[in-house]
Design a protein around this motif. Sequence first.
Motif, short mmCIF file in Angstrom:
data_model
loop_
_atom_site.label_atom_id
_atom_site.label_comp_id
_atom_site.label_asym_id
_atom_site.label_seq_id
_atom_site.Cartn_x
_atom_site.Cartn_y
_atom_site.Cartn_z
N LEU A 76 0.81 -1.21 0.00
CA LEU A 76 0.00 0.00 0.00
C LEU A 76 0.85 1.27 0.00
O LEU A 76 0.36 2.36 -0.31
N ASP A 77 2.12 1.13 0.37
CA ASP A 77 3.01 2.29 0.40
C ASP A 77 3.61 2.59 -0.97
O ASP A 77 4.31 3.60 -1.14
N VAL A 78 3.36 1.72 -1.95
CA VAL A 78 3.94 1.89 -3.29
C VAL A 78 2.92 2.58 -4.20
O VAL A 78 1.77 2.15 -4.30
N ASP A 79 3.34 3.63 -4.86
CA ASP A 79 2.48 4.32 -5.83
C ASP A 79 2.62 3.63 -7.18
O ASP A 79 3.54 3.92 -7.95
N ALA A 80 1.70 2.70 -7.44
CA ALA A 80 1.79 1.90 -8.67
C ALA A 80 1.58 2.73 -9.92
O ALA A 80 1.99 2.33 -11.02
#
Length: 252
Positions: free
Chosen positions: A86-90
């Motif tokens: 959830l911390d990764v901006d896909a």
Amino acid sequence: MKNIKTTLLFGALLLTANLNLQAQNQTFSIHADYVKPSMESDYVAVAKDFVAECKKHNLQNTGWTTMRLDNGTYMYFESIPNMAALDVDAFAPLADKMGKENFQALFDRFNKCYDRHGNYLLTRIESLTYMPEGALAAQEGQNYRKYHYLYVTPSTAKMVGEKMKAIKELYTKKGSKEYYRVYHSDFGTINEYFLVAISAKDEQSYAKQSAENETLIGAEGKKLLDDLFKNIARYEPVSGYIQPDLNYIAKK
């Protein structure tokens, strides 16, 4: 705030762990857009444009299944390996490839179509799920979905889970053809619930399948279901259809 978040997350993980000690549960990130009726055609147009951009630039490390509920809500389901995902901006790589102004313009079009939207997590509970052929969310030719929301309280959740296990055991014994997946509310939801998801070709097929299953499980099944419903706080049935043209699967 951080301590509250940790406590809530631990509580959710503890419950799902207690419900399923032998198989690996799968967590899903859900994004819901509560689309204005007057803006639905505009919403669908921009959603298709967004998927087209993802395909054009071969966006990696993300993918989703899109559902339209009968009330006009659009929901996007994406499986995640862990909370760290959830911390990764896909979408950051897409913004770079499109150009930040073009990327923002797409989301400006989205934002005109609803007054509220949000994100939360659901966890599929494998020990309660009845899918003898595998628990795939997207089943070819079965785009209709019937969702049964079974709301519980912190004091009844474990007991309801046990009653759902008994129902699964009966379905297994009877060889029921009405397959279903069970999810539990997770981080980001206010009310606690179990969600039973059933797939079918269309509403008529679902009704026929449900009637046949009711005959199959007979009085024994009716008793178990009656007992289950006596112990839930609220029941909410919702239906809708998967939107294949709004799904995205990254090419490797």
